[in-house]
Design a protein around this motif. Sequence first.
Motif, PDB file in Angstrom:
ATOM      1  N   ALA A  12       0.836  -1.208   0.000  1.00 55.51           N
ATOM      2  CA  ALA A  12       0.000   0.000   0.000  1.00 55.51           C
ATOM      3  C   ALA A  12       0.862   1.245   0.000  1.00 55.51           C
ATOM      4  O   ALA A  12       0.589   2.206  -0.737  1.00 55.51           O
ATOM      5  CB  ALA A  12      -0.937  -0.012   1.202  1.00 55.51           C
ATOM      6  N   LEU A  13       1.923   1.267   0.782  1.00 55.59           N
ATOM      7  CA  LEU A  13       2.827   2.405   0.835  1.00 55.59           C
ATOM      8  C   LEU A  13       3.492   2.623  -0.518  1.00 55.59           C
ATOM      9  O   LEU A  13       3.596   3.752  -1.005  1.00 55.59           O
ATOM     10  CB  LEU A  13       3.877   2.183   1.931  1.00 55.59           C
ATOM     11  CG  LEU A  13       4.854   3.317   2.180  1.00 55.59           C
ATOM     12  CD1 LEU A  13       4.086   4.559   2.677  1.00 55.59           C
ATOM     13  CD2 LEU A  13       5.913   2.917   3.192  1.00 55.59           C
ATOM     14  N   HIS A  14       3.912   1.519  -1.139  1.00 50.51           N
ATOM     15  CA  HIS A  14       4.533   1.606  -2.465  1.00 50.51           C
ATOM     16  C   HIS A  14       3.561   2.202  -3.485  1.00 50.51           C
ATOM     17  O   HIS A  14       3.915   3.107  -4.232  1.00 50.51           O
ATOM     18  CB  HIS A  14       4.998   0.219  -2.924  1.00 50.51           C
ATOM     19  CG  HIS A  14       5.434   0.183  -4.352  1.00 50.51           C
ATOM     20  ND1 HIS A  14       6.627   0.736  -4.777  1.00 50.51           N
ATOM     21  CD2 HIS A  14       4.838  -0.329  -5.458  1.00 50.51           C
ATOM     22  CE1 HIS A  14       6.745   0.568  -6.077  1.00 50.51           C
ATOM     23  NE2 HIS A  14       5.661  -0.091  -6.520  1.00 50.51           N
ATOM     24  N   HIS A  15       2.340   1.683  -3.546  1.00 55.73           N
ATOM     25  CA  HIS A  15       1.359   2.159  -4.518  1.00 55.73           C
ATOM     26  C   HIS A  15       0.946   3.604  -4.247  1.00 55.73           C
ATOM     27  O   HIS A  15       0.701   4.356  -5.186  1.00 55.73           O
ATOM     28  CB  HIS A  15       0.130   1.241  -4.541  1.00 55.73           C
ATOM     29  CG  HIS A  15       0.391  -0.041  -5.268  1.00 55.73           C
ATOM     30  ND1 HIS A  15       0.459  -0.125  -6.635  1.00 55.73           N
ATOM     31  CD2 HIS A  15       0.631  -1.292  -4.806  1.00 55.73           C
ATOM     32  CE1 HIS A  15       0.719  -1.366  -7.001  1.00 55.73           C
ATOM     33  NE2 HIS A  15       0.839  -2.106  -5.896  1.00 55.73           N
ATOM     34  N   ASN A  16       0.883   3.983  -3.004  1.00 57.06           N
ATOM     35  CA  ASN A  16       0.542   5.374  -2.684  1.00 57.06           C
ATOM     36  C   ASN A  16       1.641   6.336  -3.116  1.00 57.06           C
ATOM     37  O   ASN A  16       1.376   7.503  -3.390  1.00 57.06           O
ATOM     38  CB  ASN A  16       0.265   5.530  -1.184  1.00 57.06           C
ATOM     39  CG  ASN A  16      -1.061   4.931  -0.795  1.00 57.06           C
ATOM     40  OD1 ASN A  16      -1.954   4.789  -1.615  1.00 57.06           O
ATOM     41  ND2 ASN A  16      -1.193   4.552   0.481  1.00 57.06           N
ATOM     42  N   GLY A  17       2.861   5.855  -3.216  1.00 62.81           N
ATOM     43  CA  GLY A  17       3.974   6.698  -3.626  1.00 62.81           C
ATOM     44  C   GLY A  17       4.125   6.816  -5.131  1.00 62.81           C
ATOM     45  O   GLY A  17       4.919   7.618  -5.616  1.00 62.81           O
ATOM     46  N   LEU A  18       3.381   6.044  -5.896  1.00 64.43           N
ATOM     47  CA  LEU A  18       3.476   6.107  -7.358  1.00 64.43           C
ATOM     48  C   LEU A  18       2.824   7.379  -7.885  1.00 64.43           C
ATOM     49  O   LEU A  18       1.826   7.861  -7.354  1.00 64.43           O
ATOM     50  CB  LEU A  18       2.796   4.887  -7.988  1.00 64.43           C
ATOM     51  CG  LEU A  18       3.441   3.533  -7.707  1.00 64.43           C
ATOM     52  CD1 LEU A  18       2.581   2.414  -8.288  1.00 64.43           C
ATOM     53  CD2 LEU A  18       4.839   3.476  -8.300  1.00 64.43           C
ATOM     54  N   SER A  19       3.393   7.928  -8.963  1.00 60.16           N
ATOM     55  CA  SER A  19       2.823   9.148  -9.535  1.00 60.16           C
ATOM     56  C   SER A  19       1.589   8.847 -10.388  1.00 60.16           C
ATOM     57  O   SER A  19       0.706   9.682 -10.523  1.00 60.16           O
ATOM     58  CB  SER A  19       3.876   9.880 -10.367  1.00 60.16           C
ATOM     59  OG  SER A  19       4.316   9.053 -11.416  1.00 60.16           O
TER      60      SER A  19
END
Length: 171
Positions: A12-19
């Motif tokens: 979730a943290l990774h996907h939230n950081g995607l542009s």
Amino acid sequence: MNNFRQYEEAIALHHNGLSVKTAPVVCWDFHNEFLTSVKSFFLDLNKLDSIATKNKWVKNNWDLKNSLNDEVIIVTDSKLKIVFASHNIAKMNGYVEAEVLGKSPKMFQGEATNQITSNEIRRAILDQQPFEKTVMNYKKNGDIYACLIKGFPVFNIKGELSHYIAFEKAA
């Protein structure tokens, strides 16, 4: 279980950081094409079932589900007028069902169609016998293609000729 929770939080943290947070629009085209194909398959299957039930066809061993995926199915009445054509006819020859309903399958034939083969098919139809032949047919745009046809007479529960069904594919 604690490790799975940490994994999910990391994802979730990774996907939230995607542009980019949306799927490209292009993928919807594939999805729509797939859904249209599935919908057409079930519409065809329901139409065939309706024709068979209404006319009280004798049970047969045709695998209509697989045939609808791999072949074009054409049903004519006993006078050889088309009453059903599966949706994938458009892929094979460019026609849609509405353009062929009420017409004879001869509409696909022309100058390049072998008359001997046509006569053999006609004889099988008159004798109410199944047949398998390859004929040269014409697409809507005029191009010629080889078409493998497996045709069968269809009888109702009284033993009377009801329809003809053909399973076709480009050879």
